[in-house]
Design a protein around this motif. Structure first.
Motif, PDB file in Angstrom:
ATOM      1  N   UNK A   4       0.936  -1.075   0.141  1.00 27.31           N
ATOM      2  CA  UNK A   4      -0.017  -0.116   0.147  1.00 27.31           C
ATOM      3  C   UNK A   4       0.928   1.055   0.055  1.00 27.31           C
ATOM      4  N   UNK A   5       1.969   1.203   0.731  1.00 24.37           N
ATOM      5  CA  UNK A   5       2.865   2.325   0.779  1.00 24.37           C
ATOM      6  C   UNK A   5       3.580   2.564  -0.440  1.00 24.37           C
ATOM      7  N   UNK A   6       4.134   1.536  -1.186  1.00 27.83           N
ATOM      8  CA  UNK A   6       4.634   1.721  -2.528  1.00 27.83           C
ATOM      9  C   UNK A   6       3.680   2.255  -3.402  1.00 27.83           C
ATOM     10  N   UNK A   7       2.476   1.652  -3.551  1.00 31.70           N
ATOM     11  CA  UNK A   7       1.470   2.179  -4.362  1.00 31.70           C
ATOM     12  C   UNK A   7       1.196   3.688  -4.270  1.00 31.70           C
ATOM     13  N   UNK A  62      11.438  12.929  -5.174  1.00 33.06           N
ATOM     14  CA  UNK A  62      11.678  12.452  -3.744  1.00 33.06           C
ATOM     15  C   UNK A  62      10.557  11.102  -3.711  1.00 33.06           C
ATOM     16  N   UNK A  63       9.304  10.979  -4.248  1.00 30.26           N
ATOM     17  CA  UNK A  63       8.312  10.194  -3.998  1.00 30.26           C
ATOM     18  C   UNK A  63       8.645   8.801  -4.766  1.00 30.26           C
ATOM     19  N   UNK A  64       9.293   8.895  -5.870  1.00 32.40           N
ATOM     20  CA  UNK A  64       9.938   7.886  -6.513  1.00 32.40           C
ATOM     21  C   UNK A  64      10.816   7.030  -5.794  1.00 32.40           C
ATOM     22  N   UNK A  65      11.723   7.916  -5.131  1.00 29.80           N
ATOM     23  CA  UNK A  65      12.918   7.382  -4.434  1.00 29.80           C
ATOM     24  C   UNK A  65      12.241   6.672  -2.873  1.00 29.80           C
ATOM     25  N   UNK A  66      11.267   7.379  -2.398  1.00 29.15           N
ATOM     26  CA  UNK A  66      10.459   6.749  -1.443  1.00 29.15           C
ATOM     27  C   UNK A  66       9.785   5.499  -1.781  1.00 29.15           C
ATOM     28  N   UNK A  67       9.350   5.397  -2.954  1.00 31.55           N
ATOM     29  CA  UNK A  67       8.854   4.137  -3.210  1.00 31.55           C
ATOM     30  C   UNK A  67       9.720   2.834  -3.386  1.00 31.55           C
ATOM     31  N   UNK A 106      14.584  -1.655  -1.547  1.00 28.17           N
ATOM     32  CA  UNK A 106      15.737  -1.481  -2.940  1.00 28.17           C
ATOM     33  C   UNK A 106      16.659  -0.553  -2.833  1.00 28.17           C
ATOM     34  N   UNK A 107      17.908  -0.575  -3.326  1.00 29.12           N
ATOM     35  CA  UNK A 107      18.924   0.299  -3.288  1.00 29.12           C
ATOM     36  C   UNK A 107      18.378   1.630  -4.395  1.00 29.12           C
ATOM     37  N   UNK A 108      19.151   2.776  -4.219  1.00 25.62           N
ATOM     38  CA  UNK A 108      18.668   3.765  -5.069  1.00 25.62           C
ATOM     39  C   UNK A 108      19.472   3.563  -6.394  1.00 25.62           C
ATOM     40  N   UNK A 109      18.846   3.555  -7.690  1.00 25.30           N
ATOM     41  CA  UNK A 109      19.684   3.444  -8.899  1.00 25.30           C
ATOM     42  C   UNK A 109      21.092   4.378  -9.062  1.00 25.30           C
ATOM     43  N   UNK A 110      21.720   3.819  -9.700  1.00 20.42           N
ATOM     44  CA  UNK A 110      23.161   4.675 -10.037  1.00 20.42           C
ATOM     45  C   UNK A 110      22.689   5.997 -10.566  1.00 20.42           C
ATOM     46  N   UNK A 111      23.477   6.946  -9.900  1.00 24.71           N
ATOM     47  CA  UNK A 111      23.191   8.546 -10.199  1.00 24.71           C
ATOM     48  C   UNK A 111      22.141   9.005  -9.386  1.00 24.71           C
ATOM     49  N   UNK A 112      21.500   8.253  -8.345  1.00 24.01           N
ATOM     50  CA  UNK A 112      20.522   9.180  -7.449  1.00 24.01           C
ATOM     51  C   UNK A 112      20.689   8.927  -6.083  1.00 24.01           C
ATOM     52  N   UNK A 113      22.122   8.421  -5.819  1.00 25.89           N
ATOM     53  CA  UNK A 113      22.465   8.227  -4.405  1.00 25.89           C
ATOM     54  C   UNK A 113      22.461   9.573  -3.515  1.00 25.89           C
ATOM     55  N   UNK A 114      22.885  10.509  -4.254  1.00 28.99           N
ATOM     56  CA  UNK A 114      22.810  11.849  -3.583  1.00 28.99           C
ATOM     57  C   UNK A 114      21.435  12.314  -3.287  1.00 28.99           C
ATOM     58  N   UNK A 115      20.548  12.230  -4.258  1.00 30.97           N
ATOM     59  CA  UNK A 115      18.962  12.661  -3.923  1.00 30.97           C
ATOM     60  C   UNK A 115      18.547  11.874  -2.915  1.00 30.97           C
ATOM     61  N   UNK A 150      15.817  10.267   2.515  1.00 29.39           N
ATOM     62  CA  UNK A 150      16.176   9.391   3.604  1.00 29.39           C
ATOM     63  C   UNK A 150      15.835  10.202   5.059  1.00 29.39           C
ATOM     64  N   UNK A 151      16.006  11.574   4.913  1.00 25.70           N
ATOM     65  CA  UNK A 151      15.415  12.261   6.034  1.00 25.70           C
ATOM     66  C   UNK A 151      13.917  12.056   6.239  1.00 25.70           C
ATOM     67  N   UNK A 152      13.207  12.088   5.193  1.00 28.79           N
ATOM     68  CA  UNK A 152      11.649  11.860   5.118  1.00 28.79           C
ATOM     69  C   UNK A 152      11.395  10.507   5.659  1.00 28.79           C
ATOM     70  N   UNK A 153      12.175   9.427   5.114  1.00 21.23           N
ATOM     71  CA  UNK A 153      11.813   8.056   5.628  1.00 21.23           C
ATOM     72  C   UNK A 153      12.277   7.924   7.103  1.00 21.23           C
ATOM     73  N   UNK A 154      13.144   8.563   7.521  1.00 21.97           N
ATOM     74  CA  UNK A 154      13.685   8.575   8.936  1.00 21.97           C
ATOM     75  C   UNK A 154      12.749   8.944   9.655  1.00 21.97           C
TER      76      UNK A 154
END
Length: 212
Positions: free
Chosen positions: A132-135, A169-174, A180-189, A195-199
């Motif tokens: 549900x959270x992913x969706x 941001x929402x795609x990364x939170x998904x 899953x790990x963030x794709x290459x090139x999105x680590x900084x984002x 991550x702050x929002x997730x925590x």
């Protein structure tokens, strides 16, 4: 009678001056917000600044120096030029960030579809709450991406850029919700935005559980 007239004129002049100063301060505040967003997005997404006659750091410096000097005409001139410059830069940046937002959304969506496909062939299932959270995150990412496009078309490049950032941001939170790990090139984002929002969400949930 004349002293009263002069006093009224003087008070009116002060009022007009105060409004003018406040108007400039508001413009300066909005300028700071817009240029800071551009710096943030560029740095976090590793988008290099194009070589121009007026680099944004210099544009910002010119505005700050004029503001400290306090000469109204110079302040207005520099701020007007700077506002035009960030509108031009913001428009071009929106086009670049639109591609990035679409890319990371596509990756997050594909990852979820792949997980669902694997579930059909495995006894291991994703928890309903997680699914549900992913969706929800995917839906918000698409919604923000669509809104950002509308803002861009209407000429509101600052709000468009801000909304594309939220979509990313929402795609990364998904992806984070999927474990899953963030794709290459999105680590900084991920580190700066997601991550702050997730925590924060985890802490709030933990506090709710403890309270209950």
């Amino acid at each position: 009678m004349k002293p009263i007239v002069y006093l009224l004129i003087f008070c009116l002049s002060l009022s007009v001056l105060a409004k003018s100063t406040m108007s400039y301060r508001e413009r300066k505040k909005h300028f700071d917000q817009r240029i800071q967003l551009i710096f943030d997005v560029r740095e976090t997404l590793s988008i290099p600044e194009e070589e121009t006659k007026n680099p944004l750091h210099q544009v910002k410096l010119n505005v700050e120096e004029a503001y400290r000097a306090g000469a109204k005409a110079e302040m207005e001139k520099n701020l007007s030029l700077a506002e035009g410059e960030i509108a031009f830069v913001g428009r071009k940046l929106c086009l670049q960030v639109e591609e990035i937002a679409s890319d990371i959304y596509g990756k997050a969506q594909s990852a979820f579809y792949q997980t669902e496909s694997q579930e059909k062939q495995s006894a291991k299932k994703m928890e309903w709450e997680t699914k549900e959270k992913v969706n929800r995150y995917l839906g918000m990412a698409k919604l923000e991406k669509d809104h950002a496009k509308e803002f861009f078309i209407s000429g509101n490049y600052h709000l468009s850029l801000h909304t594309y950032k939220r979509s990313i941001l929402y795609s990364l939170l998904s992806l984070r919700a999927q474990g899953l790990e963030s794709p290459s090139g999105y680590e900084a984002a991920h580190a700066a935005w997601a991550e702050p929002v997730w925590q924060t969400g985890k802490q709030q949930k933990s506090g709710t559980i403890q309270t209950n």
